[in-house]
Design a protein around this motif. Structure first.
Motif, short mmCIF file in Angstrom:
data_model
loop_
_atom_site.label_atom_id
_atom_site.label_comp_id
_atom_site.label_asym_id
_atom_site.label_seq_id
_atom_site.Cartn_x
_atom_site.Cartn_y
_atom_site.Cartn_z
N VAL A 1 -49.22 -30.89 -9.23
CA VAL A 1 -48.68 -30.36 -10.48
C VAL A 1 -47.83 -29.11 -10.23
O VAL A 1 -47.99 -28.41 -9.24
CB VAL A 1 -49.81 -30.02 -11.48
CG1 VAL A 1 -50.53 -31.29 -11.91
CG2 VAL A 1 -50.80 -29.04 -10.88
N ASN A 2 -46.93 -28.89 -11.15
CA ASN A 2 -46.07 -27.71 -11.13
C ASN A 2 -46.76 -26.62 -11.96
O ASN A 2 -46.70 -26.62 -13.18
CB ASN A 2 -44.70 -28.07 -11.73
CG ASN A 2 -43.70 -26.94 -11.62
OD1 ASN A 2 -44.06 -25.78 -11.45
ND2 ASN A 2 -42.42 -27.28 -11.73
N LYS A 3 -47.43 -25.71 -11.26
CA LYS A 3 -48.19 -24.67 -11.95
C LYS A 3 -47.36 -23.45 -12.29
O LYS A 3 -47.67 -22.73 -13.24
CB LYS A 3 -49.39 -24.23 -11.07
CG LYS A 3 -50.48 -25.26 -10.91
CD LYS A 3 -51.25 -25.48 -12.21
CE LYS A 3 -52.10 -24.30 -12.61
NZ LYS A 3 -53.28 -24.08 -11.75
N ASN A 4 -46.29 -23.19 -11.49
CA ASN A 4 -45.54 -21.95 -11.73
C ASN A 4 -44.14 -22.04 -11.12
O ASN A 4 -43.89 -21.56 -10.03
CB ASN A 4 -46.31 -20.76 -11.13
CG ASN A 4 -45.62 -19.44 -11.43
OD1 ASN A 4 -44.86 -19.31 -12.38
ND2 ASN A 4 -45.89 -18.44 -10.59
N GLN A 5 -43.25 -22.69 -11.86
CA GLN A 5 -41.83 -22.74 -11.46
C GLN A 5 -41.65 -23.27 -10.03
O GLN A 5 -40.89 -22.73 -9.24
CB GLN A 5 -41.18 -21.35 -11.58
CG GLN A 5 -41.23 -20.76 -12.98
CD GLN A 5 -40.42 -21.57 -13.98
OE1 GLN A 5 -39.29 -21.94 -13.73
NE2 GLN A 5 -41.02 -21.85 -15.13
N ALA A 6 -42.37 -24.31 -9.71
CA ALA A 6 -42.28 -24.89 -8.36
C ALA A 6 -40.89 -25.46 -8.09
O ALA A 6 -40.26 -26.03 -8.98
CB ALA A 6 -43.33 -25.99 -8.19
N THR A 7 -40.44 -25.30 -6.88
CA THR A 7 -39.19 -25.93 -6.44
C THR A 7 -39.52 -27.29 -5.84
O THR A 7 -40.67 -27.60 -5.55
CB THR A 7 -38.49 -25.07 -5.38
OG1 THR A 7 -39.34 -25.01 -4.21
CG2 THR A 7 -38.22 -23.66 -5.89
N ALA A 8 -38.48 -28.09 -5.63
CA ALA A 8 -38.68 -29.37 -4.95
C ALA A 8 -39.21 -29.13 -3.54
O ALA A 8 -40.05 -29.89 -3.04
CB ALA A 8 -37.38 -30.15 -4.91
N THR A 9 -38.74 -28.07 -2.90
CA THR A 9 -39.21 -27.74 -1.55
C THR A 9 -40.71 -27.44 -1.55
O THR A 9 -41.44 -27.88 -0.65
CB THR A 9 -38.43 -26.54 -0.99
OG1 THR A 9 -37.04 -26.87 -0.95
CG2 THR A 9 -38.90 -26.18 0.41
N ASP A 10 -41.18 -26.71 -2.57
CA ASP A 10 -42.62 -26.46 -2.70
C ASP A 10 -43.37 -27.79 -2.80
O ASP A 10 -44.39 -28.01 -2.13
CB ASP A 10 -42.92 -25.65 -3.97
CG ASP A 10 -42.40 -24.23 -3.93
OD1 ASP A 10 -42.13 -23.73 -2.82
OD2 ASP A 10 -42.25 -23.63 -5.01
N TYR A 11 -42.88 -28.64 -3.66
CA TYR A 11 -43.55 -29.90 -3.95
C TYR A 11 -43.62 -30.78 -2.70
O TYR A 11 -44.67 -31.33 -2.35
CB TYR A 11 -42.80 -30.64 -5.06
CG TYR A 11 -43.67 -31.46 -5.96
CD1 TYR A 11 -44.17 -32.69 -5.52
CD2 TYR A 11 -44.01 -31.03 -7.23
CE1 TYR A 11 -44.97 -33.46 -6.34
CE2 TYR A 11 -44.80 -31.80 -8.05
CZ TYR A 11 -45.28 -33.02 -7.61
OH TYR A 11 -46.08 -33.78 -8.42
#
Length: 260
Positions: free
Chosen positions: A213-223
């Protein structure tokens, strides 16, 4: 558009609802075509014919309205009809191949064809649609007459299961991994103590381990980094390879090579 892209050698990408897609932070080069306005759903006899931009959820609701049974499994799948065919979407024991009769497609040359379901090689979360270069325009589902109240009861039960077990309170791209033979991806991730672990703004859901999940303004790189972390950990602990269900498109930021 397909013929123009072929003639001019411009990269071409098709997007539906984007519900099972990650676009890298640098974006997608070339033409991106969306069929989200292809929304018509109609009935012909015991068949439901849905254009590719309609949500598969809406096709299932239309079938309910018409007291037709066979699409109940899809009442919680967030993608479009075209996307559902592309990946042979399924849930709760049902999948597109169970009820699909045929698809109207545009091929890689820009010609319109009708393709029988058995010629799409629909298998677990896959088809030959990408390999053949098809763009789905509409799908014909062969259903059966049922009882409205029974169909509704099944759909209500599946909706409850989805809402109670999936982390719908956060943005995500749905179930990230395919089910490995003999295992459940979520159980492997849970048993690897990865729930709540993350990188940047993305983390493995504490509600359902199969979701990131995107908890805090995640980027595609984070994901993508979290996906790779999960794959490596599960491989190390259980010697099981987790294959992505989600598609990754585009290029990283800073890429300037126009040939890429």
């Amino acid at each position: 558009m397909i013929r123009f892209a072929n003639k001019t050698n411009i990269p071409f990408t098709l997007l539906g609802n984007g519900s099972n897609v990650i676009v890298r932070d640098g974006g997608i080069r070339g033409i991106v075509l969306s069929l989200k306005r292809f929304l018509n759903v109609r009935r012909e006899g015991n068949k439901v014919i849905a254009e590719s931009g309609a949500r598969i959820i809406d096709a299932s609701r239309f079938a309910l309205q018409e007291s037709l049974t066979g699409l109940e499994f899809s009442c919680g799948i967030p993608g479009t009809v075209g996307g559902a065919l592309y990946m042979n979407a399924g849930a709760y024991g049902g999948e597109v191949k169970d009820c699909l009769e045929s698809a109207l497609v545009v091929d890689s040359k820009g010609d319109i064809l009708r393709v029988a379901a058995e010629d799409l090689n629909l298998e677990y979360r896959t088809s030959n649609i990408a390999k053949k270069g098809y763009i789905v325009i509409e799908a014909t589902f062969a259903l059966q007459i049922g009882k409205h109240e029974e169909i509704k009861a099944i759909m209500d039960d599946l909706t409850y299961k989805r809402e109670s077990k999936q982390p719908l309170e956060y943005p995500s791209c749905g179930s990230v991994f395919k089910r490995p033979p003999g295992y459940f991806a979520g159980k492997l991730i849970q048993d690897s103590d990865l729930q709540g672990k993350g990188i940047g703004g993305a983390e493995v859901s504490t509600k359902h381990a199969g979701f990131i999940v995107n908890k805090n303004q995640a980027t595609a790189t984070d994901y993508i980094s979290v996906i790779e972390m999960v794959q490596k950990t599960v491989k190390y602990k259980f010697n099981v390879n987790l294959e992505r269900e989600v598609r990754i498109l585009g290029e990283d930021e800073g890429v300037t090579d126009k040939k890429s």
